[in-house]
Enzyme design. Sequence first.
Site, PDB file in Angstrom:
ATOM      1  CG  ASP A  13      45.162 -28.421  36.402  1.00  0.00           C
ATOM      2  OD1 ASP A  13      45.750 -27.856  35.474  1.00  0.00           O
ATOM      3  OD2 ASP A  13      45.666 -28.575  37.528  1.00  0.00           O
ATOM      4  CE  LYS A  19      45.578 -30.715  40.550  1.00  0.00           C
ATOM      5  NZ  LYS A  19      44.794 -29.529  40.116  1.00  0.00           N
ATOM      6  CE  LYS A  53      48.565 -28.639  40.060  1.00  0.00           C
ATOM      7  NZ  LYS A  53      47.650 -27.694  39.354  1.00  0.00           N
TER       8      LYS A  53
END
Length: 233
Positions: free
Chosen positions: A99, A163, A192
């Site tokens: 990430d 995300k 996400k």
Amino acid sequence: MNMNKNEITPEKLAKMIDQTLLKPYVTLDDLREHCEKAKEYNFKTVAINNAPVPFCKKVLEGSDVLCDAAVSFPLGQCTIDTKVFEAKDVIEKGAGEVDYVVNIVELKSGNWDYVEEEMRRIVEACNEKGVTSKVIFENCYLTDDEKKKLCEIALKVKPTFIKTSTGFGTGGATVEDVKLMKSCVGDAVKIKAAGGIRDYDTAMAMIEAGASRIGTSAGVKIVDECRARMAEK
């Protein structure tokens, strides 16, 4: 495709959770306990900072729980070369997912070519090793138009996930943001939701809005609440 509560078992829910421990002051014993609990619940990943990835990977041996490493976390204010090196280095050391935080200064300055190049190079580094890539928008600092523009770039570059948040900003995931992101990328890029998701109802609201992964430090509580709800039926 969005999922609803009736399709989610505790086991399926656990495999949608990145069980997070990103605080800077934890001990190796804390990390060991975190990984052991992740193995017990069979979460998708443990989301951790980079340095303890080799340690956590060793603790996780014998399970299919992955190490999810946070790159340029939480501010995103590293150069592209640094972020790419960091991603490659942590993958080499055992991360199965990455990430990274976008460069919000460049984004807010309208330098979209920079943002796209950064995304492309990090995603390529992950793809070369078959590793899941996630782009952290940090939506609390962005306008809706900026979120949409980031989604457009993601549709071109195709990270595995986009995300909502780091969990370290001024705000976390919202249902409205997940719906907005989903409306932009459809099923071409997964979403996400992370930041402030601490109970089953909030997690399910994010999933029903379009998220297929949840980042949370409360994964144990969320799965236990799911089991309790199912037991009531």
